[in-house]
Design an enzyme around this catalytic site. Structure first.
Site, PDB file in Angstrom:
ATOM      1  N   GLY A   1       7.354  -2.773  -3.075  1.00 16.78           N
ATOM      2  CA  GLY A   1       6.820  -1.425  -3.003  1.00 16.78           C
ATOM      3  C   GLY A   1       7.186  -0.605  -4.217  1.00 16.78           C
ATOM      4  N   ARG A   2       8.185   0.258  -4.054  1.00 16.62           N
ATOM      5  CA  ARG A   2       8.549   1.171  -5.137  1.00 16.62           C
ATOM      6  C   ARG A   2       8.994   0.454  -6.396  1.00 16.62           C
ATOM      7  NH1 ARG A   2      12.571   4.692  -1.703  1.00 16.62           N
ATOM      8  NH2 ARG A   2      12.540   2.765  -0.480  1.00 16.62           N
TER       9      ARG A   2
ATOM     10  N   CYS B   1       3.391   3.455   9.055  1.00 18.94           N
ATOM     11  CA  CYS B   1       3.566   4.762   8.415  1.00 18.94           C
ATOM     12  C   CYS B   1       4.131   5.776   9.425  1.00 18.94           C
ATOM     13  CB  CYS B   1       2.241   5.264   7.854  1.00 18.94           C
ATOM     14  SG  CYS B   1       2.398   6.849   6.980  1.00 18.94           S
TER      15      CYS B   1
ATOM     16  N   LYS C   1       0.488  -4.816   9.191  1.00 11.72           N
ATOM     17  CA  LYS C   1       1.728  -4.402   8.523  1.00 11.72           C
ATOM     18  C   LYS C   1       2.458  -3.469   9.474  1.00 11.72           C
ATOM     19  CE  LYS C   1       3.691  -2.632   4.205  1.00 11.72           C
ATOM     20  NZ  LYS C   1       4.658  -1.662   4.765  1.00 11.72           N
TER      21      LYS C   1
ATOM     22  N   ASN D   1       9.071  -6.992   3.747  1.00 14.62           N
ATOM     23  CA  ASN D   1       8.922  -5.783   2.941  1.00 14.62           C
ATOM     24  C   ASN D   1      10.097  -4.856   3.236  1.00 14.62           C
ATOM     25  OD1 ASN D   1       7.137  -2.783   3.393  1.00 14.62           O
ATOM     26  ND2 ASN D   1       7.538  -3.628   1.391  1.00 14.62           N
ATOM     27  N   GLY D   2      10.450  -4.027   2.250  1.00 16.63           N
ATOM     28  CA  GLY D   2      11.475  -3.020   2.476  1.00 16.63           C
ATOM     29  C   GLY D   2      12.691  -3.193   1.595  1.00 16.63           C
ATOM     30  N   GLY D   3      12.858  -2.318   0.614  1.00 18.06           N
ATOM     31  CA  GLY D   3      14.074  -2.299  -0.188  1.00 18.06           C
ATOM     32  C   GLY D   3      14.266  -3.448  -1.139  1.00 18.06           C
TER      33      GLY D   3
ATOM     34  N   PRO E   1       0.856  -1.195   0.000  1.00 16.11           N
ATOM     35  CA  PRO E   1       0.000   0.000   0.000  1.00 16.11           C
ATOM     36  C   PRO E   1       0.886   1.238   0.000  1.00 16.11           C
ATOM     37  CG  PRO E   1       0.062  -0.978   2.193  1.00 16.11           C
ATOM     38  CD  PRO E   1       0.818  -1.900   1.294  1.00 16.11           C
TER      39      PRO E   1
END
Length: 339
Positions: free
Chosen positions: A229-230, A96, A135, A207-209, A13
């Site tokens: 993600g990105r 967040c 999350k 998640n992350g990188g 998200p």
């Protein structure tokens, strides 16, 4: 090693990015990826324009609604609404780091209140029949991640949660912007792997990188799933390989095929009065790294925002990319003939 049937792949998200148009585009590329909404606060769900905020296309399934909030009664009511709207999962944001989120007592600051998070998850679990998931980060500020992460997970597990998505970074709530919090705090993947190893009964998604499917496959040796993600947003073609590569289903979906599949949706939305740019802005990275990618982006960006812009803009951008592809193929042919 995780068995293939147990693998999970999700798209994170992302505020201002993973709206309903983005999610439909991502679904054209992968039928197996779980998609998540942007975070919606409980206040927005309970008192806002639900028809607009909660709308999604049937093609998006499986799709999860991510909530931001901390009041158990509000979370339960918002979750019931999400289930009634047809969402497949309710996810609570405990990650967040923005100032606005902190002031509302939700997001990453809730890592400091694991008991409250567990109460909220118990309320959601009692309110809906669909999965209720979390999350989170591994910690915030001066917390010791090996303590903060495991305590949050254990309390939520006692409340009935079985599925956790863990962004493998701390969030530094003072002094770093949300953007810096996605890059500056160091990643601790081994801690998330350890969480899965020591809590094997839980579903753990990392998640992350994570920037490629090679990296995703490496993580899947240690955890149940990976959330992109990105990388998924800026280079969406990566999702076109997911079903074939990770799940052994079908063939890879290329960007030209994705545009073809997206066409009917775009046409329906244009007929409803949706601006073309609202949809094409998510397509800018579709041809990332391919000949003509810059021209593709320029046409969509410049022409897509004009009043009355329609599918002819996408066709023009597609023709430009196709021209580069044809030119490259001709050069290969000439080189072969010359040889």
């Amino acid at each position: 090693m995780i068995e293939k049937k147990g693998k999970l792949l999700a798209v994170a998200p992302m505020m201002d990015w993973t709206d309903r148009h983005c999610r439909v585009l991502h679904r054209t590329l992968s039928g197996r990826a779980t998609l998540y909404t942007e975070m919606l606060t409980t206040g927005a769900v309970l008192h806002g324009d639900r028809a607009r905020l909660l709308a999604f296309d049937r093609s998006e399934h499986p799709v999860a609604l991510q909530l931001g909030g901390s009041e158990p009664a509000d979370l339960a009511q918002a979750a019931r609404i999400g289930e009634a709207e047809g969402y497949d999962e309710i996810n609570l944001n405990v990650g967040c780091p923005s100032d606005r989120v902190q002031s509302g007592r939700f997001g990453a600051c809730l890592m400091r209140e694991p008991e409250l998070v567990a109460q909220g998850m118990a309320a959601i679990g009692a309110a809906v029949k669909i999965p209720a998931t979390v999350k989170c980060r591994i910690g915030v500020d001066d917390q010791a991640p090996e303590e903060s992460l495991f305590r949050l997970v254990d309390l939520c597990a006692e409340a009935g949660v079985r599925h956790f998505v863990v962004h493998a970074r701390k969030a530094l709530l003072q002094g770093l912007s949300p953007k810096e919090n996605r890059d500056v705090p160091p990643l601790d993947y081994p801690l998330v792997w350890r969480l899965k190893r020591e809590r094997p009964e839980l579903t753990i998604v990392i998640n992350g990188g994570i920037g490629s499917l090679d990296e995703a496959e490496a993580h899947l040796k240690h955890v149940d799933g990976v959330m992109l993600g990105r990388a998924a947003y800026h280079t969406p073609a990566i999702l076109g390989e997911v079903d074939a590569r990770l799940f052994g289903e079908g063939e890879a979906v290329g960007p030209f095929e994705a545009v073809r599949r997206y066409r009917d949706y775009v046409a329906r939305e244009l007929a409803k009065g949706t601006h073309l740019a609202a949809m094409t802005r998510h397509m800018l990275g579709l041809f990332h790294g391919a000949p003509g990618a810059r021209t593709w982006r320029r046409i969509l960006t410049v022409e897509g925002v004009k009043p009355g812009a329609g599918f002819e803009v996408i066709d023009a951008a597609l023709a430009a990319v196709s021209g580069f592809e044809d030119e490259r193929a001709a050069r290969r042919l000439e080189a072969g003939e010359a040889a």
